[in-house]
Design an enzyme around this catalytic site. Sequence first.
Site, PDB file in Angstrom:
ATOM      1  CB  VAL A  11      -0.973  -0.014   1.202  1.00 36.42           C
ATOM      2  CG1 VAL A  11      -1.690   1.318   1.339  1.00 36.42           C
ATOM      3  CG2 VAL A  11      -1.988  -1.142   1.033  1.00 36.42           C
ATOM      4  CB  THR A 121      -7.577  -2.415   5.634  1.00 36.31           C
ATOM      5  OG1 THR A 121      -7.335  -2.293   4.244  1.00 36.31           O
ATOM      6  CG2 THR A 121      -8.992  -2.917   5.874  1.00 36.31           C
ATOM      7  CG  PHE A 152     -10.539   0.168  -3.145  1.00 35.15           C
ATOM      8  CD1 PHE A 152     -11.371  -0.595  -2.340  1.00 35.15           C
ATOM      9  CD2 PHE A 152     -10.601   1.553  -3.044  1.00 35.15           C
ATOM     10  CE1 PHE A 152     -12.268   0.006  -1.459  1.00 35.15           C
ATOM     11  CE2 PHE A 152     -11.493   2.166  -2.178  1.00 35.15           C
ATOM     12  CZ  PHE A 152     -12.328   1.392  -1.378  1.00 35.15           C
ATOM     13  CE  LYS A 204      -9.153  -2.566   1.713  1.00 41.69           C
ATOM     14  NZ  LYS A 204      -8.440  -2.729   0.495  1.00 41.69           N
ATOM     15  N   GLY A 257      -6.845 -16.447  -0.996  1.00 33.99           N
ATOM     16  CA  GLY A 257      -5.739 -16.273  -0.049  1.00 33.99           C
ATOM     17  C   GLY A 257      -5.312 -14.820  -0.077  1.00 33.99           C
ATOM     18  CB  CYS A 260      -6.699  -8.016   1.335  1.00 33.63           C
ATOM     19  SG  CYS A 260      -5.372  -6.838   1.124  1.00 33.63           S
ATOM     20  CE  LYS A 320      -3.046 -11.147  -6.864  1.00 41.70           C
ATOM     21  NZ  LYS A 320      -3.957 -10.056  -7.134  1.00 41.70           N
TER      22      LYS A 320
HETATM   23  C1  UDX Z   1      -7.718  -8.017  -2.999  1.00 43.62           C
HETATM   24  C2  UDX Z   1      -8.698  -7.037  -3.662  1.00 43.62           C
HETATM   25  O1  UDX Z   1      -8.924  -7.458  -5.019  1.00 43.62           O
HETATM   26  C3  UDX Z   1      -8.169  -5.628  -3.601  1.00 43.62           C
HETATM   27  O2  UDX Z   1      -9.133  -4.738  -4.139  1.00 43.62           O
HETATM   28  C4  UDX Z   1      -7.877  -5.255  -2.149  1.00 43.62           C
HETATM   29  O3  UDX Z   1      -7.337  -3.952  -2.063  1.00 43.62           O
HETATM   30  C5  UDX Z   1      -6.899  -6.265  -1.542  1.00 43.62           C
HETATM   31  O4  UDX Z   1      -7.441  -7.588  -1.669  1.00 43.62           O
HETATM   32  P1  UDX Z   1      -5.486  -9.277  -3.746  1.00 43.62           P
HETATM   33  O5  UDX Z   1      -5.551  -9.965  -2.428  1.00 43.62           O
HETATM   34  O6  UDX Z   1      -4.189  -8.726  -4.201  1.00 43.62           O
HETATM   35  O7  UDX Z   1      -6.524  -8.050  -3.774  1.00 43.62           O
HETATM   36  O8  UDX Z   1      -5.930 -10.306  -4.874  1.00 43.62           O
HETATM   37  P2  UDX Z   1      -7.225 -10.712  -5.718  1.00 43.62           P
HETATM   38  O9  UDX Z   1      -6.844 -10.680  -7.127  1.00 43.62           O
HETATM   39  O10 UDX Z   1      -8.417  -9.948  -5.337  1.00 43.62           O
HETATM   40  O11 UDX Z   1      -7.383 -12.243  -5.290  1.00 43.62           O
HETATM   41  C6  UDX Z   1      -7.572 -12.630  -3.943  1.00 43.62           C
HETATM   42  C7  UDX Z   1      -7.759 -14.120  -3.860  1.00 43.62           C
HETATM   43  O12 UDX Z   1      -9.009 -14.508  -4.412  1.00 43.62           O
HETATM   44  C8  UDX Z   1      -6.703 -14.946  -4.610  1.00 43.62           C
HETATM   45  O13 UDX Z   1      -6.333 -16.037  -3.807  1.00 43.62           O
HETATM   46  C9  UDX Z   1      -7.418 -15.407  -5.856  1.00 43.62           C
HETATM   47  O14 UDX Z   1      -6.918 -16.638  -6.335  1.00 43.62           O
HETATM   48  C10 UDX Z   1      -8.840 -15.570  -5.335  1.00 43.62           C
HETATM   49  N1  UDX Z   1      -9.856 -15.434  -6.384  1.00 43.62           N
HETATM   50  C11 UDX Z   1     -10.043 -14.248  -7.023  1.00 43.62           C
HETATM   51  C12 UDX Z   1     -10.663 -16.532  -6.700  1.00 43.62           C
HETATM   52  O15 UDX Z   1     -10.512 -17.627  -6.133  1.00 43.62           O
HETATM   53  N2  UDX Z   1     -11.638 -16.372  -7.644  1.00 43.62           N
HETATM   54  C13 UDX Z   1     -11.858 -15.192  -8.291  1.00 43.62           C
HETATM   55  O16 UDX Z   1     -12.769 -15.129  -9.131  1.00 43.62           O
HETATM   56  C14 UDX Z   1     -11.027 -14.097  -7.971  1.00 43.62           C
END
Ligand code: UDX
Length: 449
Positions: A11, A121, A152, A204, A257, A260, A320
């Site tokens: 952040v 957050t 975000f 948030k 995972g 956040c 991811k």
């Molecule tokens: C998230 C939010 O998207 C972001 O706006 C916030 O500020 C922080 O948290 P991030 O944790 O970086 O961001 O990743 P994100 O791409 O959102 O994915 C989070 C998790 O959800 C990953 O483990 C991903 O594999 C999973 N995911 C995401 C799914 O299983 N299915 C989906 O359709 C989307």
Amino acid sequence: MKIVVAGTGYVGLVTGACLSEVGHNVTCVDIDENKVEKMKKGISPIYEPGLDDLLKRNHDEGRLDFTTDYKNAYKDADLVFIGVGTPEREDGSANLDYVFKVCEQIAKNVENDCLVVVKSTVPIGTNDRVEAFLRENAKNDINIEVASNPEFLAQGTAVVDTLHAKRIVIGVESKRSEEILREVYERYNQPIVVTNRRSAEMIKYASNDFLALKISFMNEIANFCEMVGADVEDVAKGMSFDPRIGDKFLKAGIGYGGSCFPKDTKALHWLANDNGYELKTIKATIEVNQNQKYKLFRAAKQRFGSLKGLKVAVLGLTFKPGTDDLREAPSIPNVRRLLDEGAEIVAYDPVGIDNFKRIYSNEIEYVNDPKEALKGADLTLIFTEWNEIKSLDLGVYEELMNSAVIFDGRNCYEVNDVEERKVEYHSVGRKAVLNLQNDVKNEVAVTLF
Ligand code: UDX
């Protein structure tokens, strides 16, 4: 306007770099001397596409600086962004120690009127506490205001997400704070939503928890699809044309995972409980995710009975693709269970291996090529949908594995393509392909998950 950013994690650092990119003068403060020296040379301490370039260019052009000398940095700051971590405590609540540590440093050193902006957050009501703390501890004649400005960005796309955000949320209690933040963000040319501080803090959590809920919902639908012979990818596609649903975050898998969603769902649930209210949808979101995380392990165990002595190829370690972050990655607890079962693990990830070695050093073997992991393996578990993994030809599994049994937690392959191959393939919310077993072909995987 002198802008200081406290904290150089995802952040803080991305905020600082992007503010300098649009022309502001920014100083980023961190306590780690080594990290500061590297950032000055344009080396980002986190893996984030585009960030190195931004650091180097804006530092070279004199708009972005890094320092450990917080006393000097805060002394004449007009604006301080707080972007430090708010990790999860054991009971699920948010740990605000880092936020208040920074507040203490600001209060002791600030000599100008200034606006402190909380980007981290934080639980609803924290901005009020931060303002009270700063006013109590700073010199009497200094006017400090506090605003909430949640972030975000998603990891892996943090720079793009910031420079092209869908919205900027500003939570303020005075016209003056609003004007200052509008001036700061004018150059981003993005929609600005102005609310009071508590609503901004809630936006948030509500945003993150809603996305997590969407994922858990689709994971439950996927599990049920397996039982009744539906295909979750088709179901998601069919749903996505309805603009009220949208086409994002409908991807079923092995759970969310990262730094956040897991922490923010627990923190909001904890906070509601603390206020005497049960957030039932968030509770279910957390429970479904906890269960989904072990889907591949359970399936493998059910398929093989014992995993003792089996060679397991683990493809993908990070939570991811596009990041080296392992926080709350499903790979971690699954590898623990596989090891406890006596399996032999060979793991591949394009960028996560160094971090994974800090958790499991000698217990597993690491390789830099996914094909190396597949050689002689009895089963493969896919935890992350990296392109390097998705683009692996299915023939390679057939050719290199001892028995080509694949458990794909991210639906990296099309079922139609898999059906052409002599493999056994289990994915999420879709029919299993059982081409290794001669007499049963393309059965619905009712028993495995
Ligand atoms: C998230 C939010 O998207 C972001 O706006 C916030 O500020 C922080 O948290 P991030 O944790 O970086 O961001 O990743 P994100 O791409 O959102 O994915 C989070 C998790 O959800 C990953 O483990 C991903 O594999 C999973 N995911 C995401 C799914 O299983 N299915 C989906 O359709 C989307």
